[in-house]
Write a protein that holds these residues in place. Structure first.
Motif, PDB file in Angstrom:
ATOM      1  N   THR A  81      -3.351  53.207  -3.592  1.00 40.51           N
ATOM      2  CA  THR A  81      -2.133  52.393  -3.629  1.00 40.51           C
ATOM      3  C   THR A  81      -2.252  51.159  -2.746  1.00 40.51           C
ATOM      4  O   THR A  81      -1.788  50.073  -3.106  1.00 40.51           O
ATOM      5  CB  THR A  81      -0.934  53.243  -3.163  1.00 40.51           C
ATOM      6  OG1 THR A  81      -0.638  54.214  -4.162  1.00 40.51           O
ATOM      7  CG2 THR A  81       0.291  52.379  -2.928  1.00 40.51           C
ATOM      8  N   TRP A  82      -2.880  51.335  -1.600  1.00 35.95           N
ATOM      9  CA  TRP A  82      -2.928  50.242  -0.618  1.00 35.95           C
ATOM     10  C   TRP A  82      -4.049  49.256  -0.901  1.00 35.95           C
ATOM     11  O   TRP A  82      -4.197  48.260  -0.192  1.00 35.95           O
ATOM     12  CB  TRP A  82      -3.010  50.824   0.790  1.00 35.95           C
ATOM     13  CG  TRP A  82      -1.823  51.699   1.036  1.00 35.95           C
ATOM     14  CD1 TRP A  82      -1.815  53.050   1.196  1.00 35.95           C
ATOM     15  CD2 TRP A  82      -0.460  51.283   1.105  1.00 35.95           C
ATOM     16  NE1 TRP A  82      -0.534  53.506   1.364  1.00 35.95           N
ATOM     17  CE2 TRP A  82       0.319  52.449   1.306  1.00 35.95           C
ATOM     18  CE3 TRP A  82       0.183  50.046   1.015  1.00 35.95           C
ATOM     19  CZ2 TRP A  82       1.709  52.399   1.423  1.00 35.95           C
ATOM     20  CZ3 TRP A  82       1.567  49.994   1.132  1.00 35.95           C
ATOM     21  CH2 TRP A  82       2.312  51.168   1.328  1.00 35.95           C
ATOM     22  N   TRP A  83      -4.824  49.480  -1.925  1.00 39.30           N
ATOM     23  CA  TRP A  83      -5.727  48.451  -2.442  1.00 39.30           C
ATOM     24  C   TRP A  83      -5.029  47.666  -3.548  1.00 39.30           C
ATOM     25  O   TRP A  83      -5.111  46.443  -3.592  1.00 39.30           O
ATOM     26  CB  TRP A  83      -7.017  49.072  -2.989  1.00 39.30           C
ATOM     27  CG  TRP A  83      -8.063  48.036  -3.315  1.00 39.30           C
ATOM     28  CD1 TRP A  83      -9.017  47.540  -2.482  1.00 39.30           C
ATOM     29  CD2 TRP A  83      -8.256  47.372  -4.578  1.00 39.30           C
ATOM     30  NE1 TRP A  83      -9.787  46.608  -3.133  1.00 39.30           N
ATOM     31  CE2 TRP A  83      -9.346  46.480  -4.428  1.00 39.30           C
ATOM     32  CE3 TRP A  83      -7.619  47.428  -5.814  1.00 39.30           C
ATOM     33  CZ2 TRP A  83      -9.823  45.669  -5.463  1.00 39.30           C
ATOM     34  CZ3 TRP A  83      -8.082  46.615  -6.849  1.00 39.30           C
ATOM     35  CH2 TRP A  83      -9.166  45.754  -6.668  1.00 39.30           C
ATOM     36  N   TRP A  84      -4.318  48.372  -4.417  1.00 38.92           N
ATOM     37  CA  TRP A  84      -3.694  47.725  -5.570  1.00 38.92           C
ATOM     38  C   TRP A  84      -2.449  46.928  -5.199  1.00 38.92           C
ATOM     39  O   TRP A  84      -2.210  45.847  -5.735  1.00 38.92           O
ATOM     40  CB  TRP A  84      -3.320  48.776  -6.623  1.00 38.92           C
ATOM     41  CG  TRP A  84      -4.482  49.395  -7.309  1.00 38.92           C
ATOM     42  CD1 TRP A  84      -4.990  50.642  -7.102  1.00 38.92           C
ATOM     43  CD2 TRP A  84      -5.315  48.791  -8.313  1.00 38.92           C
ATOM     44  NE1 TRP A  84      -6.077  50.857  -7.914  1.00 38.92           N
ATOM     45  CE2 TRP A  84      -6.299  49.741  -8.670  1.00 38.92           C
ATOM     46  CE3 TRP A  84      -5.307  47.552  -8.931  1.00 38.92           C
ATOM     47  CZ2 TRP A  84      -7.273  49.474  -9.629  1.00 38.92           C
ATOM     48  CZ3 TRP A  84      -6.290  47.289  -9.899  1.00 38.92           C
ATOM     49  CH2 TRP A  84      -7.242  48.246 -10.232  1.00 38.92           C
ATOM     50  N   ASN A  85      -1.618  47.467  -4.326  1.00 38.29           N
ATOM     51  CA  ASN A  85      -0.308  46.859  -4.080  1.00 38.29           C
ATOM     52  C   ASN A  85      -0.380  45.789  -2.995  1.00 38.29           C
ATOM     53  O   ASN A  85      -0.045  46.022  -1.839  1.00 38.29           O
ATOM     54  CB  ASN A  85       0.705  47.946  -3.696  1.00 38.29           C
ATOM     55  CG  ASN A  85       1.110  48.773  -4.898  1.00 38.29           C
ATOM     56  OD1 ASN A  85       1.402  48.247  -5.963  1.00 38.29           O
ATOM     57  ND2 ASN A  85       1.094  50.086  -4.745  1.00 38.29           N
ATOM     58  N   GLN A 120       0.801  45.874   4.126  1.00 36.24           N
ATOM     59  CA  GLN A 120      -0.318  46.337   3.301  1.00 36.24           C
ATOM     60  C   GLN A 120      -1.677  46.005   3.895  1.00 36.24           C
ATOM     61  O   GLN A 120      -2.590  46.840   3.859  1.00 36.24           O
ATOM     62  CB  GLN A 120      -0.201  45.729   1.894  1.00 36.24           C
ATOM     63  CG  GLN A 120      -1.322  46.107   0.947  1.00 36.24           C
ATOM     64  CD  GLN A 120      -2.512  45.154   0.991  1.00 36.24           C
ATOM     65  OE1 GLN A 120      -2.353  43.992   1.380  1.00 36.24           O
ATOM     66  NE2 GLN A 120      -3.689  45.631   0.606  1.00 36.24           N
ATOM     67  N   GLU A 121      -1.859  44.821   4.438  1.00 32.07           N
ATOM     68  CA  GLU A 121      -3.178  44.446   4.945  1.00 32.07           C
ATOM     69  C   GLU A 121      -3.624  45.375   6.072  1.00 32.07           C
ATOM     70  O   GLU A 121      -4.785  45.804   6.118  1.00 32.07           O
ATOM     71  CB  GLU A 121      -3.159  42.992   5.426  1.00 32.07           C
ATOM     72  CG  GLU A 121      -3.046  41.975   4.296  1.00 32.07           C
ATOM     73  CD  GLU A 121      -3.173  40.553   4.805  1.00 32.07           C
ATOM     74  OE1 GLU A 121      -3.428  40.358   6.014  1.00 32.07           O
ATOM     75  OE2 GLU A 121      -3.017  39.628   3.983  1.00 32.07           O
ATOM     76  N   GLU A 122      -2.713  45.683   6.981  1.00 34.02           N
ATOM     77  CA  GLU A 122      -3.053  46.581   8.078  1.00 34.02           C
ATOM     78  C   GLU A 122      -3.310  47.998   7.578  1.00 34.02           C
ATOM     79  O   GLU A 122      -4.222  48.688   8.060  1.00 34.02           O
ATOM     80  CB  GLU A 122      -1.941  46.580   9.125  1.00 34.02           C
ATOM     81  CG  GLU A 122      -2.247  47.414  10.345  1.00 34.02           C
ATOM     82  CD  GLU A 122      -1.208  47.274  11.445  1.00 34.02           C
ATOM     83  OE1 GLU A 122      -1.283  48.039  12.429  1.00 34.02           O
ATOM     84  OE2 GLU A 122      -0.312  46.408  11.326  1.00 34.02           O
ATOM     85  N   ILE A 123      -2.517  48.429   6.606  1.00 30.11           N
ATOM     86  CA  ILE A 123      -2.709  49.773   6.048  1.00 30.11           C
ATOM     87  C   ILE A 123      -4.083  49.885   5.396  1.00 30.11           C
ATOM     88  O   ILE A 123      -4.803  50.877   5.571  1.00 30.11           O
ATOM     89  CB  ILE A 123      -1.597  50.103   5.029  1.00 30.11           C
ATOM     90  CG1 ILE A 123      -0.218  50.025   5.682  1.00 30.11           C
ATOM     91  CG2 ILE A 123      -1.828  51.486   4.432  1.00 30.11           C
ATOM     92  CD1 ILE A 123       0.924  49.963   4.690  1.00 30.11           C
TER      93      ILE A 123
END
Length: 571
Positions: A81-85, A120-123
Motif C-alpha cells: 500500500t505504501w508504495w502504491w499510494n 507516505q514517504e516516511e512510511i
C-alpha cells in the motif's frame, strides 16, 4: 504535469502482485492454465504474493524455517500500500509506533518516527529499512504480477505463472496481496474521452503532478478522498468535490516527535507487544466503560475527552455499544454531527457533508486536518451527486444526470476498491478439479478464519474476508497474527512429515456460521458500505471483516493450532 498517456498508464496499473485486467463481476473466468513442463518451472517451497506488511514478514519467517521461498510483487519496490499510494496527503491514521513489527525489539527500536501520524514517504522509508535490515530483497521479484495459479491434483503442488513468463512449481501458495489493492478505476462512461489526465488515488504517478492553477475535480469523499481534498485545496485554482456519501470525519491531532517522545514510546515496547494483539481492534486503546455504567454527564465528558485525543479512539474505544445498539449509536452520532456543524457553519454545507442516514462507526471513520474548513474556501465547491449522479465523463469534464457539465482540467478518482476479495478474484486461481476462486467467491464469499479456503489445498491467505484484517484492525497487528499462524501451520506439517493442509467443508462452514452470527448482531451488517461489498454491483453481500474482535480472533486461531488443526485436513 504528467501527460495523458502517462496518467492513463498509472490509472490502469496492476494490482499488487495480481493481474491488472479485472474480469467483469459475474462473468466466469474461462482461461485454463496450460501444464508447465518440469524443465520450464522453477521449483520452490513457497510463493508469496505481495511485498507489503504481510508479505515481508511472511518471507522472513519462511526463510527462518529453511524454506526456498520467493515473494512476487507488481510494485517496483517493497511497501505494498505504501508504495502504491503516493497521492497528495497520504498518511497513517494508526499511530506510527503501533504500526510496526513486534517480533524483534531491536528492529522496532532502531527506527524512529518523526510524528504521530507520518506521511507516505516516511512510511515507505520504514518499509525499505525493514527489507534491508532483514536482507529480504534477494528473494523478491519486483515489477512482476501473478496472472494465474493452478493446483495439480496429481503432484499435490501449485503451478504459478507471472506476466514475465516465469513459471513456479511450489508446495505453498501464500497470498499477502492486501485487502485494499484492487482499485475501482473504470467507473464512468467516457473516461477515455477526457482531454485532461485522470488519476486514481491508488495509482498516483510517482513523478511530480502539477496541479497548481488547475481546475480539479475529486470524485469520492472516503478516507482517501478527504486526504487529497484537504491537501490540494490551496494549490488548485478551482476544486470541485463530488459528494455522494458524507463521512463522520474526526480531527487528527498530529504532533511532531522530539527525542523525548521517541524514547517514551520505545520504552513501551514490551507493553505494546503484549497489549496490541489482545485488544478489540489491535490498537493500544480499548473499550473501558459500559454506556449504562455512566451518567449522561459522564458519558458526555468521556466523549469530549476522547474527541480531543485526535485519533480513531472515539470510534474504536469509546463505547462498544455503538456497534450494537441503534439508540446509543444515534447519541454518539449526534455528538459527532454537532462537532461537524460547529465547524461548517453553512446550512447548505451541513446538509451535504454531515451524515444523517447511517450511524457513526458503521462505516470506515476517517481522520482529517481542516477538511471541513476547506469547503468554506471560495475556490472549493461541493456538488451533491447522491440524487444527481455522475453519468459520464466528457472531453471537457464531468456530466451529471440533470445535464450539468462541470468543466475540469484534471479528474481525481477516490472511488475505492473491490475490498477483501478483488486482489485474488482478478487473477485466475484454480483449486482442486479446476474450480475457480473467482467463480466461487462470485457466488458466496467464504473462508476458514480468513486463512484458507475449502477446495484450495496449500493456498494460505492473509487480509481476505472473514478475518479482522479485512477491515476492523490495525493492519500490522492482524497481519503479524495471520502470517505467524501460517508459519506455525507449515512448521506443524514439517514436524508431522505431511505435505498438504486444506480447510474442510465442515470447518469452513462452522467458521462462516460463527462469523455471520457475530457480524449480523452489529449495525455494520445493516449499513451499506464497502464493509459489506455493497460498493460492487453483484458482489455477494456479507460483512467482510470478523467483528468478534482481534483478541478473540487470536484466541480462536491459536486454539485451533494448539488442538492439532481441527477444521483442516492435513495429509
Amino acid at each position: 504535469m504528467s501527460d495523458l498517456g502517462t496518467a492513463r498508464r498509472h490509472r490502469d496499473g496492476p494490482n499488487i502482485g495480481s493481474n491488472p485486467a479485472p474480469e467483469p463481476r459475474g462473468s466466469p473466468v474461462t482461461q485454463t492454465l496450460e501444464p508447465a513442463t518440469e524443465a520450464a518451472a522453477r521449483r520452490l517451497d513457497a510463493v508469496i504474493i505481495g511485498a507489503g506488511v504481510a508479505g515481508l514478514y511472511q518471507l522472513h519467517q519462511l526463510r527462518e524455517l529453511g524454506l526456498d521461498v520467493l515473494a512476487v510483487d507488481a510494485a517496483g519496490d517493497v511497501g505494498g500500500t505504501w508504495w502504491w499510494n503516493t497521492y497528495p496527503g497520504a498518511r497513517f491514521d494508526s499511530e506510527a509506533y503501533i504500526y510496526q513489527y513486534l517480533f524483534d525489539e531491536d528492529l522496532y527500536k532502531d527506527w524512529s518516527w518523526s510524528q504521530r501520524f507520518p506521511g507516505q514517504e516516511e512510511i515507505h522509508r520504514w518499509m525499505v529499512y525493514v527489507a534491508d535490515r532483514l536482507d529480504l530483497r534477494r528473494d523478491i521479484s519486483f515489477s512482476t504480477y501473478v496472472t494465474g495459479a493452478e493446483w495439480n491434483d496429481d503432484t499435490q503442488r501449485w503451478t504459478v505463472r507471472t506476466d514475465t513468463g516465469e513459471v513456479f512449481d511450489t508446495q505453498y501458495f501464500i497470498t499477502c496481496a492486501g485487502m485494499l489493492s484492487a482499485p475501482l478505476e473504470n467507473m464512468f462512461e467516457g473516461q477515455d474521452t477526457f482531454d485532461g489526465p485522470i488519476f486514481h488515488t491508488s495509482r498516483w504517478p510517482r513523478e511530480h503532478v502539477d496541479l497548481d492553477g488547475k481546475r480539479v475535480g475529486v470524485v469520492g469523499t472516503g478516507a482517501t478522498g478527504i486526504q487529497v481534498i484537504q491537501t490540494i485545496a490551496d494549490r488548485v485554482a478551482d476544486l470541485t468535490v463530488f459528494v455522494r456519501t458524507p463521512q463522520y470525519a474526526l480531527p487528527m491531532h498530529n504532533p511532531a516527535y522530539d527525542e523525548t517522545d521517541v524514547t517514551a514510546y520505545k520504552d513501551r515496547f514490551e507493553e505494546l507487544r503484549e497489549k496490541l494483539p489482545n485488544t478489540f481492534t489491535g490498537f493500544e486503546y480499548d473499550f473501558e466503560h459500559a454506556w449504562a455504567d455512566l451518567t449522561p454527564d459522564e458519558r458526555l465528558a468521556r466523549l469530549e475527552d476522547i474527541y480531543a485525543n485526535g485519533s480513531l479512539k472515539l470510534w474504536l474505544a469509546s463505547f462498544a455499544e455503538i456497534f450494537f445498539d441503534a439508540d446509543i449509536c444515534e447519541e454518539v452520532s449526534e455528538f459527532v454531527r454537532q462537532k461537524m456543524r460547529d465547524r461548517l457553519q453553512d446550512p447548505e454545507l451541513i446538509d451535504l457533508l454531515v451524515p444523517t442516514d447511517y450511524g457513526f462507526g458503521t462505516h470506515r471513520v476517517p481522520l482529517e486536518t481542516n477538511y471541513l474548513e476547506v469547503y468554506r474556501r471560495e475556490n472549493v465547491h461541493a456538488v451533491g451527486v447522491r440524487d444527481n449522479p455522475v453519468v459520464r465523463i466528457r472531453s471537457e469534464g464531468i456530466e451529471l444526470a440533470d445535464g450539468t457539465v462541470h468543466e475540469l482540467d484534471v479528474i481525481i478518482l477516490a472511488t475505492g476498491f473491490d475490498a477483501g476479495t478483488g486482489s485474488l478474484t482478478r487473477m485466475d486461481i484454480r483449486g482442486r478439479g479446476g474450480r475457480s476462486l473467482t467463480e466461487d467467491w462470485g457466488r458466496d464469499i467464504r473462508s476458514m478464519m480468513g486463512l484458507a479456503v475449502h477446495g484450495y489445498p496449500n493456498l494460505l491467505t492473509t487480509a481476505v474476508p472473514l478475518a479482522p484484517s479485512a477491515a476492523l484492525c490495525n493492519m500490522t497487528t492482524c497481519l503479524q497474527q495471520q502470517t505467524e499462524w501460517i508459519t506455525g501451520a507449515i512448521k506443524h506439517l514439517q514436524a508431522q512429515g505431511k505435505q498438504v493442509i486444506e480447510a474442510t467443508a465442515e470447518g469452513e462452514e462452522e467458521w462462516v456460521l460463527h462469523h455471520d452470527e457475530t457480524a449480523n448482531a452489529t449495525l455494520i451488517s445493516k449499513t451499506d458500505s464497502w464493509y459489506l461489498g455493497s460498493n460492487i454491483e453483484g458482489k455477494p453481500r456479507r460483512v467482510l471483516s470478523y467483528t468478534g474482535g482481534v483478541g478473540e480472533y487470536r484466541r480462536r486461531t491459536l486454539a485451533v493450532a494448539a488442538d492439532g488443526y481441527p477444521g483442516f485436513d492435513i495429509h
